[in-house]
Design a protein around this motif. Sequence first.
Motif, PDB file in Angstrom:
ATOM      1  N   SER A 138     -84.032-117.184 -76.649  1.00  0.00           N
ATOM      2  CA  SER A 138     -83.812-115.771 -76.972  1.00  0.00           C
ATOM      3  C   SER A 138     -82.497-115.261 -76.405  1.00  0.00           C
ATOM      4  O   SER A 138     -81.901-114.316 -76.933  1.00  0.00           O
ATOM      5  N   GLU A 139     -82.058-115.856 -75.300  1.00  0.00           N
ATOM      6  CA  GLU A 139     -80.849-115.459 -74.575  1.00  0.00           C
ATOM      7  C   GLU A 139     -80.914-114.003 -74.134  1.00  0.00           C
ATOM      8  O   GLU A 139     -79.884-113.347 -73.922  1.00  0.00           O
ATOM      9  N   LEU A 140     -82.131-113.491 -73.968  1.00  0.00           N
ATOM     10  CA  LEU A 140     -82.315-112.130 -73.469  1.00  0.00           C
ATOM     11  C   LEU A 140     -82.263-112.117 -71.949  1.00  0.00           C
ATOM     12  O   LEU A 140     -82.515-113.141 -71.302  1.00  0.00           O
ATOM     13  N   THR A 141     -81.972-110.969 -71.394  1.00  0.00           N
ATOM     14  CA  THR A 141     -81.932-110.822 -69.946  1.00  0.00           C
ATOM     15  C   THR A 141     -82.580-109.491 -69.542  1.00  0.00           C
ATOM     16  O   THR A 141     -82.804-108.614 -70.384  1.00  0.00           O
ATOM     17  N   GLY A 142     -82.858-109.371 -68.265  1.00  0.00           N
ATOM     18  CA  GLY A 142     -83.325-108.098 -67.721  1.00  0.00           C
ATOM     19  C   GLY A 142     -84.572-107.554 -68.384  1.00  0.00           C
ATOM     20  O   GLY A 142     -85.530-108.269 -68.653  1.00  0.00           O
ATOM     21  N   ARG A 143     -84.553-106.249 -68.680  1.00  0.00           N
ATOM     22  CA  ARG A 143     -85.726-105.556 -69.225  1.00  0.00           C
ATOM     23  C   ARG A 143     -86.122-106.122 -70.580  1.00  0.00           C
ATOM     24  O   ARG A 143     -87.296-106.256 -70.892  1.00  0.00           O
ATOM     25  N   ARG A 144     -85.143-106.488 -71.406  1.00  0.00           N
ATOM     26  CA  ARG A 144     -85.447-106.998 -72.746  1.00  0.00           C
ATOM     27  C   ARG A 144     -86.186-108.331 -72.642  1.00  0.00           C
ATOM     28  O   ARG A 144     -87.074-108.609 -73.451  1.00  0.00           O
ATOM     29  N   LEU A 145     -85.842-109.136 -71.665  1.00  0.00           N
ATOM     30  CA  LEU A 145     -86.540-110.403 -71.482  1.00  0.00           C
ATOM     31  C   LEU A 145     -87.977-110.163 -71.017  1.00  0.00           C
ATOM     32  O   LEU A 145     -88.909-110.843 -71.461  1.00  0.00           O
ATOM     33  N   LYS A 146     -88.169-109.170 -70.146  1.00  0.00           N
ATOM     34  CA  LYS A 146     -89.515-108.858 -69.671  1.00  0.00           C
ATOM     35  C   LYS A 146     -90.408-108.367 -70.809  1.00  0.00           C
ATOM     36  O   LYS A 146     -91.631-108.550 -70.781  1.00  0.00           O
ATOM     37  N   GLN A 147     -89.809-107.736 -71.808  1.00  0.00           N
ATOM     38  CA  GLN A 147     -90.562-107.222 -72.948  1.00  0.00           C
ATOM     39  C   GLN A 147     -90.750-108.272 -74.051  1.00  0.00           C
ATOM     40  O   GLN A 147     -91.425-108.006 -75.046  1.00  0.00           O
ATOM     41  N   PHE A 148     -90.185-109.429 -73.855  1.00  0.00           N
ATOM     42  CA  PHE A 148     -90.244-110.514 -74.839  1.00  0.00           C
ATOM     43  C   PHE A 148     -91.669-111.078 -74.894  1.00  0.00           C
ATOM     44  O   PHE A 148     -92.184-111.594 -73.905  1.00  0.00           O
TER      45      PHE A 148
END
Length: 215
Positions: free
Chosen positions: A162-172
Amino acid sequence: MKELCYTLLSDGSSDKALMPILTWLLRTHQVECAIQSNWADLRRLPKPPKKLLPRIINSLELYPCDLLFIHRDAERESREKRITEILEALEEAVKKSVVVPPHICVIPVRMQEAWLLFDETALRKAAGNPCGRKPLHLPDIRKLEQLPDPKDILYRLLCEASELTGRRLKQFSVNERVHRLAELIDDFSPLRALSAFQLLETEIQQVIKTNPVFL
């Protein structure tokens, strides 16, 4: 037969990801009629049964079918022990006058997540980042059955893809992405490198051969 209806009774809701694999196997072995697949969701019962026998009985009552798939992860037990558990429960169901349709045991080694760890393109799409460039180190498919925790590896790879980080990764939502991954894979033939998958495919072939009405 105009339609083949099958029910999957599994260990948990995450195992619904097995259904695209089962449908693919049926199609691969010449089941050409319409296929209706149901996951036996027993969570809505007032007291969801925990033991296998009542789970089988409830599944057949709520989700009548032409073909019953019963899934158990091997985890730390042998495949043979899991099959024995299933067959003994089915025998008890018959003794209770339950009509049991043709049935197939689905026993991945360790966990079913191991069967989703081979298609990098589908994994990136399921993670919502199909053009991602971060290297993903998928395990050698020949060694998937030896992984101690394939679920942890799959979840980690989806997050990395996903290459997401921070809050966006927590919501993944990883669970949803696992189901999406199974739907996105259109060819499960690489899994023929695994002994448990070979055995499942052989059993499906045998059931179709002895029940030509499925064709």
